[in-house]
Scaffold this active site. Structure first.
Site, PDB file in Angstrom:
ATOM      1  N   LYS A  25       0.847  -1.203   0.000  1.00  0.00           N
ATOM      2  CA  LYS A  25       0.000   0.000   0.000  1.00  0.00           C
ATOM      3  C   LYS A  25       0.878   1.247   0.000  1.00  0.00           C
ATOM      4  O   LYS A  25       1.678   1.454   0.916  1.00  0.00           O
ATOM      5  CB  LYS A  25      -0.919  -0.006   1.239  1.00  0.00           C
ATOM      6  N   ASP A  65      -2.453  10.111   3.846  1.00  0.00           N
ATOM      7  CA  ASP A  65      -3.857   9.733   4.004  1.00  0.00           C
ATOM      8  C   ASP A  65      -4.558  10.722   4.917  1.00  0.00           C
ATOM      9  O   ASP A  65      -4.495  10.619   6.136  1.00  0.00           O
ATOM     10  CB  ASP A  65      -3.945   8.308   4.585  1.00  0.00           C
ATOM     11  N   LYS A  80      -9.982  12.795   8.398  1.00  0.00           N
ATOM     12  CA  LYS A  80      -9.528  12.355   9.716  1.00  0.00           C
ATOM     13  C   LYS A  80      -9.478  13.552  10.665  1.00  0.00           C
ATOM     14  O   LYS A  80      -9.275  14.680  10.211  1.00  0.00           O
ATOM     15  CB  LYS A  80      -8.104  11.779   9.610  1.00  0.00           C
ATOM     16  N   ASP A  87       1.651   6.199   5.707  1.00  0.00           N
ATOM     17  CA  ASP A  87       0.679   5.257   5.154  1.00  0.00           C
ATOM     18  C   ASP A  87       1.209   4.588   3.872  1.00  0.00           C
ATOM     19  O   ASP A  87       0.520   3.795   3.252  1.00  0.00           O
ATOM     20  CB  ASP A  87      -0.643   5.990   4.884  1.00  0.00           C
ATOM     21  N   ASP A 144     -12.077   7.144   3.859  1.00  0.00           N
ATOM     22  CA  ASP A 144     -10.860   6.882   4.631  1.00  0.00           C
ATOM     23  C   ASP A 144     -10.480   5.396   4.569  1.00  0.00           C
ATOM     24  O   ASP A 144      -9.377   5.017   4.959  1.00  0.00           O
ATOM     25  CB  ASP A 144     -11.068   7.333   6.091  1.00  0.00           C
ATOM     26  N   GLU A 200      -9.432   3.756   2.154  1.00  0.00           N
ATOM     27  CA  GLU A 200      -8.934   3.858   0.781  1.00  0.00           C
ATOM     28  C   GLU A 200      -7.920   2.776   0.441  1.00  0.00           C
ATOM     29  O   GLU A 200      -7.771   2.407  -0.725  1.00  0.00           O
ATOM     30  CB  GLU A 200      -8.299   5.247   0.561  1.00  0.00           C
ATOM     31  N   ARG A 205      -7.859  -0.426   0.979  1.00  0.00           N
ATOM     32  CA  ARG A 205      -8.424  -1.653   0.390  1.00  0.00           C
ATOM     33  C   ARG A 205      -8.835  -1.426  -1.051  1.00  0.00           C
ATOM     34  O   ARG A 205      -8.850  -2.359  -1.854  1.00  0.00           O
ATOM     35  CB  ARG A 205      -9.583  -2.150   1.272  1.00  0.00           C
TER      36      ARG A 205
HETATM   37  N1  BES Z   1      -4.247   4.374   7.003  1.00  0.00           N
HETATM   38  C1  BES Z   1      -5.379   4.105   7.797  1.00  0.00           C
HETATM   39  C2  BES Z   1      -5.142   3.052   8.866  1.00  0.00           C
HETATM   40  C3  BES Z   1      -4.212   3.387   9.991  1.00  0.00           C
HETATM   41  C4  BES Z   1      -4.730   3.820  11.196  1.00  0.00           C
HETATM   42  C5  BES Z   1      -2.850   3.223   9.874  1.00  0.00           C
HETATM   43  C6  BES Z   1      -3.877   4.098  12.244  1.00  0.00           C
HETATM   44  C7  BES Z   1      -2.003   3.512  10.921  1.00  0.00           C
HETATM   45  C8  BES Z   1      -2.509   3.941  12.108  1.00  0.00           C
HETATM   46  C9  BES Z   1      -6.548   3.599   6.923  1.00  0.00           C
HETATM   47  O1  BES Z   1      -6.565   4.082   5.622  1.00  0.00           O
HETATM   48  C10 BES Z   1      -7.800   4.032   7.591  1.00  0.00           C
HETATM   49  O2  BES Z   1      -7.999   5.198   7.729  1.00  0.00           O
HETATM   50  N2  BES Z   1      -8.617   3.085   7.984  1.00  0.00           N
HETATM   51  C11 BES Z   1      -9.843   3.352   8.655  1.00  0.00           C
HETATM   52  C12 BES Z   1     -10.881   2.407   8.130  1.00  0.00           C
HETATM   53  C13 BES Z   1     -12.274   2.720   8.578  1.00  0.00           C
HETATM   54  C14 BES Z   1     -12.758   3.981   7.946  1.00  0.00           C
HETATM   55  C15 BES Z   1     -13.167   1.562   8.199  1.00  0.00           C
HETATM   56  C16 BES Z   1      -9.625   3.130  10.153  1.00  0.00           C
HETATM   57  O3  BES Z   1      -8.926   2.191  10.524  1.00  0.00           O
HETATM   58  O4  BES Z   1     -10.134   3.928  10.921  1.00  0.00           O
HETATM   59 ZN    ZN Z   2      -4.711   4.642   4.808  1.00  0.00          ZN
HETATM   60 ZN    ZN Z   3      -7.582   5.929   5.415  1.00  0.00          ZN
END
Ligand code: BES
Ligand code: ZN
Ligand code: ZN
Length: 494
Positions: A260, A265, A272, A283, A342, A344, A346
């Site tokens: 990835k 992000d 966020k 990220d 967010d 993104e 996947r």
């Molecule tokens: N890049 C983030 C995941 C992440 C969170 C990495 C904390 C490192 C530390 C990912 O893209 C994300 O934002 N995921 C969301 C998914 C949710 C919206 C279903 C998450 O984990 O909150």
């Molecule tokens: Zn991310």
């Molecule tokens: Zn994200």
């Protein structure tokens, strides 16, 4: 940095510091320590008696001008309890020890590699200590002065094998540092185009083939899930393909590594919160780990076919950005209802997995991603999550991770979780409910893997050093596991 097997005896190694690993529960009156203690006129016994013996891994005691040694300092570093020692503690103990003394302008270091030691882990640990996080400081940078490391081996055995282990340790250590350096770069320095340029430099240096698919090429391939994430940014997406085709039979299907590469992000329109958003420059840790693993695979001349895919985008809330409720059609035709922009990672991985199957006819695929906060809730900052649709591939990756000293924990993908990503109006939606978020994210990816053996590493909790006072910044997690998984003797037709 030069890392080599020392020619001289321990008393003759001429260096600024000689590192002597010790165990917290051992006596200075036995075995090899007894020899040291006698040479030093009882200094080790004295340390023990005064309660200054190092205990938890990486704690130190420093002796200046030790008698009857050429070295100007003797540094005792603890590797914890003798019965518990493994590659992980050896690597950590050496990294922490050499990291602590890096400010002393030490250039030449001798490391005494004990008979119970994995010398490859010792070499890696030494190289990892040289990593610098604060390269942007204009004053008082914490740079390492270490130029040369002499490993003084107590291991019996073939010298050529020891030399290979040291060289492999150096290559893996340097590759991990490359992943750390790139992951640490801020979003305004490394965006998708810059990551592609850096990947090009790595590929040129170590003889890898590289191809960068731009927006137009991705449109032609109908990688709409990947493209949709990129639309909120002015920076064009880059889909980087790196090839190492060295199987004696060049036609055998390749192993495919997917990372990835979200260079920043923000969450997109599902923005966020500001607190901690700066961490989202990391990220791209998955893509950086895959690029670094490819460097090591090339330098180690692995006789395998391996292709790396790095989908790189910036996730921003611009005027053309993906909106909650949008439906996108991924490369394999699956329609996805995007409920949260967010989630993104996947989306871009889905198209990379589809590409691996449709364009490369992958033998197997391993993806690595800072994918979910939920994985951090589940496993904290110690282990990364492992998921997969193939028990033999998961077993191969678990064994590789043990060899690499990177901790994984397999999480389930039961059929019952699938309903959580069922959409009313498209094939699937890109988020499930709050509970089991790391699993539903992996279930989403599984849709695209089909019947190709596939594993997924969620490294969201382990990509940065967090609970540690001296080690800072990215860990480079995954580089060594990926390399070991590729080098594994298991058949590639998993
Ligand atoms: N890049 C983030 C995941 C992440 C969170 C990495 C904390 C490192 C530390 C990912 O893209 C994300 O934002 N995921 C969301 C998914 C949710 C919206 C279903 C998450 O984990 O909150
Ligand atoms: Zn991310
Ligand atoms: Zn994200």
């Amino acid at each position: 940095m030069q890392v080599r097997l020392a020619e001289a005896k321990v008393s003759e190694v001429d260096c600024d510091a000689l590192v002597l690993p010790v165990f917290e529960d051992e006596s200075p009156n036995a075995g090899i320590l007894k020899e040291f203690d006698e040479r030093l006129g009882g200094l080790l016994t004295e340390l023990k008696e005064r309660g200054e013996w190092p205990t938890t891994p990486g704690t130190l005691s420093i002796l200046h001008r030790p008698p009857n040694l050429q070295a100007s300092r003797l540094i005792l570093t603890s590797c914890g309890k003798k019965a518990e020692v493994d590659g992980f503690t050896i690597r950590l103990a050496l990294t922490k020890a050499l990291h602590k003394i890096r400010g002393f302008q030490i250039r030449r270091v001798g490391v005494y590699s004990r008979s119970e030691f994995d010398i490859e882990a010792a070499a890696q640990g030494a190289v990892l200590a040289a990593f610098q996080v604060d390269g942007y400081k204009t004053r008082d940078q914490s740079r390492s002065f270490i130029e040369q490391i002499d490993l003084i081996s107590q291991q019996a055995g073939d010298r050529r094998q020891l030399e290979y282990a040291i060289e492999k340790g150096r290559i893996l250590g340097e590759a991990t540092n490359l992943a750390r350096l790139l992951t640490n770069e801020p979003g305004n320095s490394v965006n998708p185009r810059e990551l592609a340029r850096r990947a090009g430099m790595v590929a040129d240096e170590c003889g890898l083939e590289i191809e960068v698919l731009d927006e137009k090429a991705a449109e032609k391939l109908q990688m709409n899930a990947f493209l949709a994430v990129a639309r909120g940014s002015q920076e064009p997406p880059q889909f980087i393909v790196i090839r190492h085709l060295k199987d004696p039979d060049r036609k055998s299907p390749p192993a495919v590594l997917i990372g990835k590469g979200v260079t920043f992000d923000s969450g997109g329109l599902s923005l966020k919160p500001p607190q901690g958003m700066e961490e989202m420059k990391t990220d791209k840790a998955g893509a950086c780990a895959v690029l670094a693993a490819m460097q090591a695979i090339a330098l180690l001349e692995a006789p395998k076919n391996v292709v790396a895919l790095l989908p790189c985008v910036e996730n921003l809330p611009g005027g053309r950005a993906l909106k909650p409720g949008d439906i996108v059609r991924a490369m394999n035709g699956t329609t996805v209802e995007v409920l949260n922009t967010d989630a993104e990672g996947r989306l871009i991985l889905a198209d990379a997995i589809a590409y691996a199957r449709q364009q490369l006819h992958a033998a197997f695929m391993i993806d690595i991603a800072t994918l979910t906060g939920a994985c951090v809730v589940a496993l904290g900052h110690v282990r990364a999550g492992l998921f997969g649709n193939s028990d033999p591939l998961c077993e191969r990756v678990l064994q590789a991770s043990e060899k690499a000293g990177e901790k994984l924990w397999r999480l389930p993908l039961d059929r019952e979780y699938r309903k959580e990503i069922e959409s009313d109006i498209a094939d699937i939606k890109n988020v499930g409910p709050r509970w089991g978020g790391a699993i539903t994210a992996a279930k989403f990816l599984e849709e695209f893997a089909g019947d190709t053996p596939w594993c997924h590493l969620d490294i969201a909790g382990v990509d940065l050093f967090r609970d540690n006072n001296d080690l800072k910044g990215p860990t480079g997690f995954g580089v060594r596991t990926l390399v070991e998984a590729i080098l594994s003797e298991s058949p590639d037709s998993l």
